[in-house]
Write an enzyme that holds these catalytic residues in place. Structure first.
Site, mmCIF file in Angstrom:
data_model
loop_
_atom_site.group_PDB
_atom_site.id
_atom_site.type_symbol
_atom_site.label_atom_id
_atom_site.label_comp_id
_atom_site.label_asym_id
_atom_site.label_seq_id
_atom_site.Cartn_x
_atom_site.Cartn_y
_atom_site.Cartn_z
ATOM 1 N N ASP A 67 -0.604 13.368 21.204
ATOM 2 C CA ASP A 67 0.643 13.254 20.451
ATOM 3 C C ASP A 67 0.473 13.758 19.027
ATOM 4 O O ASP A 67 1.459 14.042 18.346
ATOM 5 C CB ASP A 67 1.113 11.800 20.407
ATOM 6 C CG ASP A 67 1.650 11.325 21.749
ATOM 7 O OD1 ASP A 67 1.826 12.159 22.655
ATOM 8 O OD2 ASP A 67 1.888 10.107 21.884
ATOM 9 N N ARG A 98 2.802 6.381 -2.803
ATOM 10 C CA ARG A 98 3.820 7.150 -3.522
ATOM 11 C C ARG A 98 3.469 7.290 -5.006
ATOM 12 O O ARG A 98 3.762 8.311 -5.631
ATOM 13 C CB ARG A 98 5.193 6.489 -3.356
ATOM 14 C CG ARG A 98 5.763 6.674 -1.960
ATOM 15 C CD ARG A 98 7.107 5.972 -1.787
ATOM 16 N NE ARG A 98 7.756 6.363 -0.543
ATOM 17 C CZ ARG A 98 7.521 5.822 0.636
ATOM 18 N NH1 ARG A 98 6.632 4.846 0.735
ATOM 19 N NH2 ARG A 98 8.132 6.236 1.718
ATOM 20 N N SER A 151 -5.385 2.140 13.471
ATOM 21 C CA SER A 151 -4.452 1.774 14.538
ATOM 22 C C SER A 151 -4.659 2.614 15.793
ATOM 23 O O SER A 151 -4.322 2.176 16.893
ATOM 24 C CB SER A 151 -3.008 1.934 14.050
ATOM 25 O OG SER A 151 -2.742 1.104 12.948
ATOM 26 N N THR A 156 -8.540 2.491 7.020
ATOM 27 C CA THR A 156 -7.971 1.188 7.373
ATOM 28 C C THR A 156 -6.472 1.275 7.645
ATOM 29 O O THR A 156 -5.802 0.250 7.757
ATOM 30 C CB THR A 156 -8.224 0.159 6.253
ATOM 31 O OG1 THR A 156 -7.724 0.686 5.009
ATOM 32 C CG2 THR A 156 -9.700 -0.153 6.123
ATOM 33 N N GLY A 157 -5.934 2.507 7.750
ATOM 34 C CA GLY A 157 -4.510 2.697 7.976
ATOM 35 C C GLY A 157 -4.198 3.190 9.374
ATOM 36 O O GLY A 157 -4.610 2.598 10.380
ATOM 37 N N TYR A 158 -3.503 4.309 9.444
ATOM 38 C CA TYR A 158 -3.055 4.883 10.714
ATOM 39 C C TYR A 158 -4.235 5.172 11.634
ATOM 40 O O TYR A 158 -4.194 4.917 12.843
ATOM 41 C CB TYR A 158 -2.262 6.156 10.418
ATOM 42 C CG TYR A 158 -1.442 6.715 11.562
ATOM 43 C CD1 TYR A 158 -1.276 6.038 12.770
ATOM 44 C CD2 TYR A 158 -0.802 7.953 11.424
ATOM 45 C CE1 TYR A 158 -0.515 6.561 13.799
ATOM 46 C CE2 TYR A 158 -0.031 8.481 12.446
ATOM 47 C CZ TYR A 158 0.113 7.791 13.633
ATOM 48 O OH TYR A 158 0.867 8.320 14.644
ATOM 49 N N ASN A 180 -4.557 8.749 1.826
ATOM 50 C CA ASN A 180 -4.910 8.127 3.105
ATOM 51 C C ASN A 180 -5.246 9.156 4.179
ATOM 52 O O ASN A 180 -6.358 9.186 4.683
ATOM 53 C CB ASN A 180 -3.772 7.233 3.598
ATOM 54 C CG ASN A 180 -3.991 5.776 3.248
ATOM 55 O OD1 ASN A 180 -4.888 5.431 2.502
ATOM 56 N ND2 ASN A 180 -3.148 4.914 3.781
ATOM 57 N N ASP A 219 0.819 -1.213 0.000
ATOM 58 C CA ASP A 219 0.000 0.000 0.000
ATOM 59 C C ASP A 219 0.853 1.262 0.000
ATOM 60 O O ASP A 219 0.484 2.276 -0.591
ATOM 61 C CB ASP A 219 -0.924 -0.003 1.217
ATOM 62 C CG ASP A 219 -2.061 -1.015 1.082
ATOM 63 O OD1 ASP A 219 -2.173 -1.635 0.002
ATOM 64 O OD2 ASP A 219 -2.811 -1.188 2.055
#
Length: 291
Positions: A176, A76, A192, A187-189, A146, A71
């Site tokens: 943070d 990129r 999480s 579905t990425g960062y 994303n 991904d």
């Protein structure tokens, strides 16, 4: 005759074989193939790339870009495609692969399907970032597929992120950092950090705090026509702003404006693929023994 761009970043174990399959399959279908110049140098041990032209930038003459990797490679590749409306086909030689869903052993079959038009285009929304700071520190491509994230820099101390939606104060997050995610990036960062999974066709953004000290701070889903303004206040002179995998730094107190881009990215989806199926496979939904 179709013109195909090939893009990748790394060579994993066995990926040379995958690249060979891809090149041979497109050439067999009388396609013109060009390889991104830096990736072509990595492929020099693959004799089949001899004589194949390279590119440094894309233009509207290309019919498709094939991203070989995970991904991150697709993210990129998006910077190359921009607003050119060139569809992206993701071949997964990486790990999880929510965006790069074509597996290595499917390459020959998939190329035939794509050439025959047996696919659909999934139009993915992007988010852009701008700043009024006299020195524009943002990367040259100020859009992300994303997410856009602001976060602390060179410190273990939390930062304050003052957040406005359509010029109305939402809150000041003590955390943070803060993730502003598209449905694609859900579905990425963001995932999480406790954010929700959102179907790609949903007209929404997600605001997800990173390790918030506000105990009542929760991820927030908002319409994607919302204009978001964030201002970071911290103990350091600078903070980080990342657009997918492109990172810049900004002076403390700089305001960044985030909003939906006026163009989309087209991801090629085969007719036997769905977002729900990808969720089941990648998140192991349905693996419960009771099923």
């Amino acid at each position: 005759m179709r013109k195909i761009a090939i893009y990748g970043q790394y060579l994993h174990d066995g990926s040379l074989k995958t690249v060979r399959r891809i090149l041979e399959a497109f050439i067999e279908h009388s396609c013109t193939v060009q390889i991104e110049s830096a990736y072509s140098e990595l492929l020099q041990e693959l004799s089949i790339v001899d004589g194949i032209d390279t590119f440094n930038e894309l233009d509207a003459s290309f019919d498709m870009l094939v991203s070989i990797g995970g991904d991150g490679t697709i993210l990129r590749a998006v910077a190359y495609v921009g607003d050119l409306n060139i569809p992206i086909l993701g071949v997964n030689t990486g790990r999880l692969g929510f965006l790069a869903t074509v597996q290595e052993d499917e390459v020959k079959k998939v190329v035939a399907q794509v050439i025959n038009g047996n696919y659909t285009l999934s139009k993915r929304r992007l988010i852009t970032a701008t700043s009024q700071h006299p020195e524009n520190h943002l990367p040259p491509h100020n859009f992300a597929l994303n997410e856009i994230t602001v976060s602390r820099m060179n410190t273990t101390s939390m930062i304050q992120i003052e957040t406005h939606l359509n010029d109305e104060l939402l809150t000041s997050y003590w955390a943070d950092g803060l993730i502003i995610s598209t449905p694609t990036g859900s579905t990425g960062y963001s995932l999480s950090c406790g954010g929700p999974v959102i179907s790609p066709e949903t007209n929404a953004f997600v605001i997800t705090p990173i390790a918030p000290h506000n105990l009542n701070a929760r991820p927030l889903v908002i319409p994607d026509h919302t204009v978001i303004k964030v201002k970071v206040i911290g103990r350091e002179d600078e903070f980080l702003a990342s657009l997918d995998n492109r990172i810049a730094s900004y002076p403390d107190g700089t305001e960044i404006t985030l909003k939906k881009a006026d163009f989309t990215i087209d991801l090629i989806e085969l007719n036997d693929q769905t977002f729900i199926e990808t969720l089941r496979q990648k998140l192991l939904w349905g693996e419960d023994k009771r099923n």
